[in-house]
Design a protein around this motif. Structure first.
Motif, mmCIF file in Angstrom:
data_model
loop_
_atom_site.group_PDB
_atom_site.id
_atom_site.type_symbol
_atom_site.label_atom_id
_atom_site.label_comp_id
_atom_site.label_asym_id
_atom_site.label_seq_id
_atom_site.Cartn_x
_atom_site.Cartn_y
_atom_site.Cartn_z
ATOM 1 N N LYS A 1 1.520 10.613 -4.988
ATOM 2 C CA LYS A 1 2.612 10.382 -4.043
ATOM 3 C C LYS A 1 2.068 9.948 -2.687
ATOM 4 C CE LYS A 1 6.788 12.576 -2.206
ATOM 5 N NZ LYS A 1 7.609 13.824 -2.202
ATOM 6 N N GLU A 2 0.994 10.604 -2.236
ATOM 7 C CA GLU A 2 0.371 10.201 -0.974
ATOM 8 C C GLU A 2 -0.217 8.799 -1.086
ATOM 9 O OE1 GLU A 2 -2.405 13.093 0.434
ATOM 10 O OE2 GLU A 2 -1.195 14.779 -0.250
ATOM 11 N N PHE A 3 -0.803 8.499 -2.235
ATOM 12 C CA PHE A 3 -1.386 7.173 -2.431
ATOM 13 C C PHE A 3 -0.309 6.093 -2.399
ATOM 14 C CE2 PHE A 3 -2.674 3.814 -5.481
ATOM 15 C CZ PHE A 3 -3.732 3.288 -4.751
ATOM 16 N N ARG A 4 0.837 6.367 -2.990
ATOM 17 C CA ARG A 4 1.936 5.393 -2.958
ATOM 18 C C ARG A 4 2.399 5.160 -1.523
ATOM 19 N NH1 ARG A 4 6.722 5.532 -7.268
ATOM 20 N NH2 ARG A 4 4.893 4.859 -8.457
ATOM 21 N N THR A 5 2.454 6.225 -0.728
ATOM 22 C CA THR A 5 2.836 6.075 0.675
ATOM 23 C C THR A 5 1.846 5.184 1.417
ATOM 24 O OG1 THR A 5 3.855 8.270 0.643
ATOM 25 C CG2 THR A 5 3.353 7.332 2.795
ATOM 26 N N VAL A 6 0.555 5.362 1.133
ATOM 27 C CA VAL A 6 -0.464 4.523 1.774
ATOM 28 C C VAL A 6 -0.285 3.062 1.366
ATOM 29 C CG1 VAL A 6 -2.938 4.064 1.917
ATOM 30 C CG2 VAL A 6 -2.113 6.414 1.967
ATOM 31 N N CYS A 7 -0.032 2.820 0.092
ATOM 32 C CA CYS A 7 0.136 1.439 -0.390
ATOM 33 C C CYS A 7 1.364 0.779 0.226
ATOM 34 C CB CYS A 7 0.246 1.422 -1.911
ATOM 35 S SG CYS A 7 -1.266 1.890 -2.772
#
Length: 571
Positions: free
Chosen positions: A358-364
């Motif tokens: 979920k954090e990675f998707r926010t970064v992307c």
């Protein structure tokens, strides 16, 4: 059949004709389909000609028939709409389907909602690679920073809007609950909760549509500018033509953005954001670097780094002011044979996004993806391929194994299309230091238990998954790989000093063996392997690990007479 969803619009029109006071009253009756009448005047003319009706009747017949068609058509649509709404009330899950159908119709009808179409999609990678290794590189970096700022502003506005809505909803619900039995009933509270949920969903959908529209427009504009700027440079003998029309157009875009930033007022909350960005930029807490030689006869030199940092530190941009510098190396090697990748431990359920994913998707989503598909689109394709792989596995199993496999699928509610040790790859051009992400499927909670020290061995599915990842890296020009050393992205109370040492030693030994295999796969290419330890590890544990690493990766040589203790690097 009026009021039915199967109503085809067939009606019978009746009209009374009086030709004089002493003449008998005549009735005109004929069938008509109210959904197929487009020109009432033409129909009246044909009816009058066929039945030899006097011309003085035409005006009244026109008005009567027009009112009849309009009223019947409106009633038919109202009845059908009422039945459809009732069907949705009975089954609320149909709302998403209706929304998708309406959105598709808007895309196919209105240019404003149609997806952008690139005129020369195949020329963009070549044009970008040409420009990024030319004097125009600085212009591309500034353009990307401009687009990044626009997306960041939209996401900030979205967060503020949703926060205000949540505060308002919280106040309304608190007031309603405090006055239950006086001004409100329990049914009123339930209706209010349903309304607030619908408002939140509608607001989320609104901002998602705005985000999608903005990123698509940015991608189309950026690709078009890159292609045209490359053509302009080639026509100018590979020199940047500062008086060229495309160069001037880009400069106008950049100057417009600078002008807006100069006149914008500074919000006090920006000070808080800048402090958090500094915290992110200081993500590497402890680190140590080693140079090793691996191989039986022909040895290959590799770089090994031991780092204490958040795994997503290598994906985030530390600060907007340093974004151009951070993007430089990643952009230069985007279309090259020296790619960078990280390994993320992810859950097997592709339908949910939680934890580090979920954090990675926010970064992307914090910036526009110009070169590849969005993370959501790539994940959707992964789901399709995962279902195909699941079916192939099902066909290859024996009858008893098939029954057990189907039972496991049913227990996991159809979401277990990936098994532990499987991985999928996503491509990115908008991250700080990586181009590829290996999403390694594993039960991270199980990998963090004390029992995992005995269950996780060199033949464990997650370890074998790392082997397959290194094999893919060796055959696809991935020269820099970042791996979670403890097979976990965070530390828990169960993770002790001895647990860290044993798990790290196991992973190091396995990676060493896989790297020696890589020499047979690719002929021995120098690589950088980066082992990442989650933040929170003690300095004592880090010191133990940095002394363990050269012991695991040691190489013997009869010509090297340097004492072993001097080989250890100093911090």
């Amino acid at each position: 059949m009026a009021g039915s969803l199967l109503d085809n619009g067939a009606r019978v029109f009746e009209y009374v004709v009086t030709t004089g006071s002493n003449k008998p009253i005549q009735e005109l009756r004929f069938p008509i389909n109210v959904l197929e009448v487009f020109d009432v005047k033409e129909l009246v003319a044909r009816v009058m000609n066929y039945h030899d009706i006097p011309c003085f009747v035409e005006t009244g017949l026109n008005n009567k028939l027009k009112n009849f068609v309009d009223n019947e058509r409106q009633n038919l649509h109202d009845d059908q709409a009422a039945l459809l709404l009732q069907k949705i009330r009975d089954d609320p899950t149909l709302i998403d389907h209706v929304a998708d159908v309406v959105a598709e119709k808007y895309k196919n009808t209105w240019q404003e909602y149609a997806p952008p179409i690139s005129t020369q999609p195949n020329n963009f990678p070549l044009s970008y690679h040409y420009l990024i290794h030319s004097p125009a590189m600085q212009i591309l970096m500034q353009l990307e920073k401009k687009y990044h700022s626009a997306v960041a502003k939209l996401l900030s506005d979205k967060e503020q809007s949703l926060t205000k809505m949540c505060e308002r909803h919280r106040g309304e619900m608190s007031r309603a609950c405090d006055h239950v039995g006086f001004e409100y009933t329990t049914e009123d509270v339930s209706i209010l909760a349903t309304k607030q949920l619908a408002d939140t969903d509608r607001m989320q959908k609104h901002w998602e549509d705005n985000y999608r529209r903005l990123t698509e427009e940015q991608k189309q504009e950026y690709c078009d500018l890159v292609i045209r700027l490359a053509e302009e440079m080639k026509q100018s003998d590979n020199k940047l033509n500062e008086n060229g029309p495309v160069h001037n157009e880009v400069q106008r875009l950049l100057d417009h953005n600078r002008g807006r930033s100069l006149v914008s007022t500074r919000d006090p909350s920006e000070d808080v954001e800048s402090e958090s960005s500094v915290t992110v930029s200081c993500g590497i807490l402890m680190e140590e670097s080693f140079t090793i030689n691996l191989g039986a006869q022909l040895k290959t030199m590799h770089n090994i780094r031991l780092v204490v940092a958040d795994m997503l530190y290598f994906c985030r941009y530390s600060d907007d002011g340093e974004m151009e510098a951070q993007r430089f190396q990643t952009a230069m090697s985007l279309y090259s044979n020296s790619l960078s990748a990280i390994v993320l431990i992810t859950d097997k359920n592709l339908n949910e996004c939680s934890g580090i994913e979920k954090e990675f998707r926010t970064v992307c989503e914090s910036s526009t993806e110009f070169h590849f598909e969005t993370l959501q689109d790539q994940t959707t394709k992964v789901k399709e391929h995962a279902l195909e792989a699941s079916e192939r596995r099902n066909r290859s199993l024996s009858s008893e194994e098939t029954i057990e496999y189907k039972q496991n699928i049913d227990e996991m509610d159809g979401t277990g299309t990936l098994n532990e040790g499987d991985f999928y790859i996503t491509k990115h051009s908008n991250l700080s230091q990586v181009h590829l992400v290996f999403h390694l499927v594993a039960e991270e909670n199980q990998l963090r238990t004390k029992a995992s020290l005995t269950t996780v061995t060199s033949r464990h599915s997650v370890i074998l998954g790392l082997r397959h990842i290194l094999k893919v890296a060796s055959s696809h020009d991935i020269r820099h790989i970042t791996i979670p050393l403890l097979l976990s992205h965070e530390l828990t109370e169960e993770i002790t000093f001895q647990w860290c040492v044993k798990r790290a030693e196991l992973v190091m030994k396995c990676i060493k063996g896989f790297m020696m295999e890589m020499a047979t796969w690719d002929g021995g290419i120098s690589r950088t392997i980066q082992f990442v330890i989650p933040p929170g590890v003690s300095e004592e544990a880090f010191d133990r690990l940095r002394y363990t690493l050269p012991e695991v990766f040691r190489t013997t040589s009869t010509r090297n007479l340097t004492p072993a203790h001097r080989k250890l690097p100093t911090r």
